[in-house]
Design an enzyme around this catalytic site. Structure first.
Site, PDB file in Angstrom:
ATOM      1  N   HIS A 375      33.980  55.479 -50.806  1.00  0.00           N
ATOM      2  CA  HIS A 375      34.076  55.728 -49.359  1.00  0.00           C
ATOM      3  C   HIS A 375      32.737  55.716 -48.644  1.00  0.00           C
ATOM      4  CE1 HIS A 375      38.346  57.164 -49.334  1.00  0.00           C
ATOM      5  NE2 HIS A 375      38.041  57.443 -50.595  1.00  0.00           N
ATOM      6  N   LYS A 566      34.721  63.069 -33.974  1.00  0.00           N
ATOM      7  CA  LYS A 566      34.521  62.808 -35.402  1.00  0.00           C
ATOM      8  C   LYS A 566      33.412  63.730 -35.881  1.00  0.00           C
ATOM      9  CE  LYS A 566      33.578  58.452 -34.270  1.00  0.00           C
ATOM     10  NZ  LYS A 566      34.322  57.578 -35.151  1.00  0.00           N
ATOM     11  N   ARG A 567      33.144  63.754 -37.210  1.00  0.00           N
ATOM     12  CA  ARG A 567      32.014  64.550 -37.684  1.00  0.00           C
ATOM     13  C   ARG A 567      30.752  64.151 -36.922  1.00  0.00           C
ATOM     14  NH1 ARG A 567      32.752  68.302 -42.091  1.00  0.00           N
ATOM     15  NH2 ARG A 567      30.490  68.429 -42.086  1.00  0.00           N
ATOM     16  N   LYS A 572      26.727  58.042 -36.838  1.00  0.00           N
ATOM     17  CA  LYS A 572      27.857  57.866 -35.929  1.00  0.00           C
ATOM     18  C   LYS A 572      27.393  57.790 -34.470  1.00  0.00           C
ATOM     19  CE  LYS A 572      31.033  60.294 -39.088  1.00  0.00           C
ATOM     20  NZ  LYS A 572      32.160  59.383 -39.403  1.00  0.00           N
ATOM     21  N   THR A 674      38.822  56.157 -39.368  1.00  0.00           N
ATOM     22  CA  THR A 674      40.270  56.183 -39.171  1.00  0.00           C
ATOM     23  C   THR A 674      40.598  56.731 -37.784  1.00  0.00           C
ATOM     24  OG1 THR A 674      40.221  58.262 -40.411  1.00  0.00           O
ATOM     25  CG2 THR A 674      41.038  56.321 -41.578  1.00  0.00           C
ATOM     26  N   LYS A 678      43.538  55.918 -34.909  1.00  0.00           N
ATOM     27  CA  LYS A 678      44.387  56.937 -34.276  1.00  0.00           C
ATOM     28  C   LYS A 678      44.321  56.819 -32.751  1.00  0.00           C
ATOM     29  CE  LYS A 678      43.442  59.674 -38.325  1.00  0.00           C
ATOM     30  NZ  LYS A 678      42.464  60.578 -38.972  1.00  0.00           N
TER      31      LYS A 678
END
Ligand code: 26Q
Length: 832
Positions: A375, A566-567, A572, A674, A678
């Protein structure tokens, strides 16, 4: 031993039990609920609390879920089917109640039954504490996969750890993250059943003794210095109108509550200490990005749950009257990242030491059992265990890993003619420093298949992290693009949109997401568009109420909802988003705001407690929020919200209300993502880079309906190898310069003007995530967003098309891919 006579299974479905305990009508549900309230909870309605009601309903639903589970288990046993054993250190199932009602198809009758008793079912649903047994994407993916396996009918059992404290609760105080323990078990957990009789002894530490027994056989005895017991806690999982499965989580306990020798000497406290130490193993979930702290306990956790799980599989296998030589024919064991990779060595130990199967045969069984899912490509996230630590905790496993390594290196050398350089790159042991074990290499060597989680990620895996292995064994590598459960992430989260879709194309899409393509015909239909827009508006109003409640900030639902949840992590790039917000702010302040679209920027996510930069990014977001939300010159055009304590429950509230989805990681860093799926499934358009699954989403959705920007993975790589100077972008881009100057001006933190200097300096002088390089392209892409938003009918058309083209991203499809490429297991659906 006396033979027990098996109970006739048909009794379970006999009329008496059926009507009394598992009927699905409103009246049956009501009767069961009252029965559970009286006899299980021990309350009369007058004295009952809302929590008592919730629990009584949970037991009522659990009975019905268990019926499906037991039926499925019987079928697996009778037909002697091959089963997936999913090994994951993390799960994020979200609240169970509403999902189980949906899967059983009894939401309406249950609400009606509760209403007859004067109870609001929605209020009961809100009582549930979700099991936060994961950090983020990886844990949620595991739960989506359980949902899909049970829905399609892939025989499965999922193993993990029953952490007493899950992922920390995030509070925001003065704009800073504070962590509190997550007490998800404080009111009990009605969804689980403890199986006190299913438990295994687990050993740690000590030494090994190599001996030859009386028959001349060489064996190894492991003499541990401590032992504890793992006990199974089962949560039944029900697929949508489908089959049952089980999530079996292990809890660590002392083997004996008391050390009697200590007790006899009167040292009561020493006796109790063993119990406390044993129980520590499953006390708390480690946040990711915490590589250094608590290492030993983390290794013990991993070994603990893996050993319990493998011993359990062996027990189940033997219980069916089989021999261990066929273990791989009956179980496909999937490793969710390297967290359970010690399983490769543990299965070898069990087969070779405990069952005296010879090494070669054991290795053959082992390799054929395991599949490994990677991952991450981030070098710092690849698990390594220091050899001195490993020797201290798992001395026998170290020997086994050395032996696997030795044989592997011999094979490379003599069969494949590998160079010394290749050998040292590929070995399981890294000899630098005090030496360490490369868990990704162990997992790769010990498995018959290795997969990445998006097409791009799987390619990069072969090109970089596992390059030599992919050269050696090209057929071992494959891709399974991640997916999400449409039940959890649209049917449950967005009932209004679900209703409209079902009314338009029927209900087949919930189990065959490709059917969403039928919506394309409606994309330009004005009446349909209006209904679509109205639903988004209602969802936004509801999120707006929620934001007001949680943060005290009012957000006008007519604003564009720009969502980044998200985290929190530098790769990110939440701070890239913030730089743009500051740019907009400065434009308004300069009076350049005539055509500006009112926008609410909504952030949520947790930062690892020890990750300084991530926590500073949270502070930056909240500081920008404080500046903007109170400024009347600005706050009718801009709002910046940080919603604390992101969880599955919160996420279900946020996704349906999003207009724009931020998927802006530096290309090559996000394995899949993911949240991107969503949000898109709920009708948000995406602004994103060519990273992870974004690439495939854009392929499906089409370039015209996706806002792409930024360097691609190859360009990033190229720039990194060259002479990247982030400061050049500062010099050449006026907007960037203004924003950066503002960041360091102290205006965001007058009480501590240098607060954001670490972010400023990192961006200007190092910029490992190429924010400066992508800033301009981000702004250009955003300009297209504003233009498209200006034409609401056009935007809505694109929103409908986004949803219509999301069929590929169902976790049902992912599970079908795993089944055909890796597990070679047929679903019940495909069996006669
Ligand atoms: C490792 C060592 C010590 C302590 C914790 C950890 C640890 C724990 C969890 C390391 C990583 C994780 C979780 C990683 C994760 O969630 N990865 C995400 O997986 C998703 C599902 O495949 C992808 O969509 C995301 O791209 C990926 O970041």
């Amino acid at each position: 031993m006396k033979e027990r006579k098996a109970i006739n299974f048909d009794l379970l479905t006999s009329k008496t039990i059926k009507s009394k305990r598992i009927g699905l009508s409103k009246n049956d549900i009501k009767d069961s609920f009252l029965e559970n309230l009286f006899f299980h909870i021990g309350r009369v309605p007058k004295g009952a609390t809302i929590m008592d009601y919730y629990q009584a309903l949970a037991y009522t639903v659990r009975d019905r879920v268990f019926k499906e589970f037991v039926t499925t288990v019987k079928r697996i046993s009778d037909e002697d089917l091959r089963v997936v054993a999913y090994l994951s250190a993390e799960y994020l199932p979200g609240p169970h109640l509403a999902n189980n009602l949906l899967s059983l198809g009894i939401t309406e009758q249950t609400a009606a039954a509760m209403a007859e008793l004067g109870i609001d079912m929605e209020e009961l649903i809100l009582q549930e504490e979700e099991p936060g047994l994961g950090n983020g994407g990886l844990g949620r993916l595991a739960s989506c996969y359980l949902d899909s396996m049970a829905t399609i009918g892939i025989p499965s059992i999922a193993y993990g750890i029953r952490y007493e404290f899950g992922i920390f609760e995030q509070h925001i105080k003065n704009g800073l993250q504070e962590e509190y323990t997550d007490k998800w078990l404080q009111y009990g957990n009605p969804w689980e059943v403890v199986r006190s009789e299913i438990g295994y002894n687990i050993m740690f530490g000590g030494s090994t003794k190599h001996v030859t027994d009386s028959n001349g056989n060489f064996t190894v005895n492991w003499i541990p210095d401590s032992k504890l017991r793992g006990t199974a806690y089962d949560t039944p999982i029900l697929g949508y109108k489908g089959y049952g499965s089980i999530l079996r989580l292990w809890r660590a306990e002392a083997i004996d509550t008391f050390d009697f020798s200590a007790y006899n000497k009167g040292d009561y406290y020493k006796a109790v200490q063993e119990k406390i130490l044993s129980e520590n193993i499953t006390k708390v979930l480690y946040p990711n990005d915490e590589q250094e702290t608590g290492k030993e306990l983390r290794l013990k956790q991993q070994y603990f749950f893996v050993s319990c799980s493998l011993q359990d599989l062996i027990r189940l296998h033997l219980l069916q009257g089989r021999i261990l030589d066929t273990l791989h024919e009956k179980f496909a064991i999937q490793l969710n990242d390297t967290h359970p990779a010690i399983a490769v060595a543990e299965l070898m130990r069990l087969l070779v030491d405990d069952y005296q199967i010879d090494w070669d045969k054991s290795w053959n069984i082992t390799q054929r059992c395991f599949g490994y899912t990677n991952h991450t490509l981030l070098p710092e996230a690849l698990e390594k265990w220091s050899i001195p630590l490993f020797r201290r905790v798992l001395p026998r496993h170290l020997e086994i890993i050395y032996e696997i390594n030795h044989r592997f290196v011999q094979e490379l050398k003599y069969q494949h003619g590998c160079s010394d350089e290749q050998l040292s790159r590929m070995a399981l042991i890294d000899h630098s420093g005090e030496g360490s074990i490369r868990m990704a290499h162990l997992a790769t060597v010990g498995s018959h298949k290795v997969n990445g989680v998006s097409a791009l990620h799987s390619e990069l895996l072969k090109k970089h992290v596992l390059y030599d292995f992919a050269q050696l064994w090209p057929d071992k590598f494959c891709n399974v693009t991640n997916g999400i459960s449409p039940r959890r992430f649209i049917a449950l989260s967005n009932p209004l949109l679900t209703g409209l879709i079902t009314e338009t194309i029927g209900s087949g899409w919930l189990t065959d997401l490709k059917e969403l393509s039928k919506l394309e015909n409606m994309a330009e239909d004005p009446t349909f568009q209006n209904k679509w827009m109205a639903i988004k508006q209602t969802n936004k109003a509801s999120l707006s109420d929620h934001i007001k409640l949680e943060t005290g900030i009012s957000v006008d639902p007519s604003m564009m909802f720009d969502v980044h949840v998200k985290r929190i992590h530098e790769y990110k790039r939440q701070h890239l988003n913030v730089l743009n917000i500051l740019h907009l702010y400065l434009q308004i302040k300069k009076g350049n705001n005539k055509d500006m679209i009112p926008m609410a920027f909504i952030f949520a996510g947790k930062a690892a407690p020890g990750y300084f930069m991530a926590k500073l990014i949270i502070k930056l977001i909240t500081a920008v929020g404080d500046l903007i939300n109170q400024d009347t010159e600005v706050n009718d055009k801009l709002k910046v919200i940080f919603l604390p304590d992101f969880s599955v429950k919160k996420a279900q509230h946020i996704y349906p209300a999003a207009d724009l989805s931020e998927q802006i990681s530096m290309a090559g860093k996000e394995a899949s993502g993911t949240g991107n799926m969503k949000l898109s499934l709920n009708g948000a358009l995406t602004i994103g880079t060519l990273d992870g699954a974004n690439v495939e989403m854009m392929e499906e959705i089409g370039m015209d309906n996706f806002f792409l920007f930024g360097l691609n993975a190859e360009e990033v790589q190229h720039k990194k190898q060259g002479n990247y100077k982030p400061g050049d972008h500062y010099v050449h881009n006026l907007h960037l310069r203004e924003v950066m100057d503002f960041l360091i001006s102290g205006a965001l933190s007058p009480e501590n003007p240098k607060l954001f200097q670490p972010i400023y300096e990192q961006l200007l002088y190092d910029d490992p995530y190429m924010i400066m390089a992508d800033f301009e392209s981000y702004l250009i892409s955003r300009a297209k967003v504003y233009e498209e938003w200006g034409n609401q009918s056009n935007w809505t058309k694109k929103s409908i098309i986004n949803v219509a083209r999301m069929g590929k991203f169902s976790s049902d499809r992912s599970i079908q891919d795993y089944s055909s490429l890796i597990w070679k297991i047929d679903s019940f659906q495909n069996r006669p």
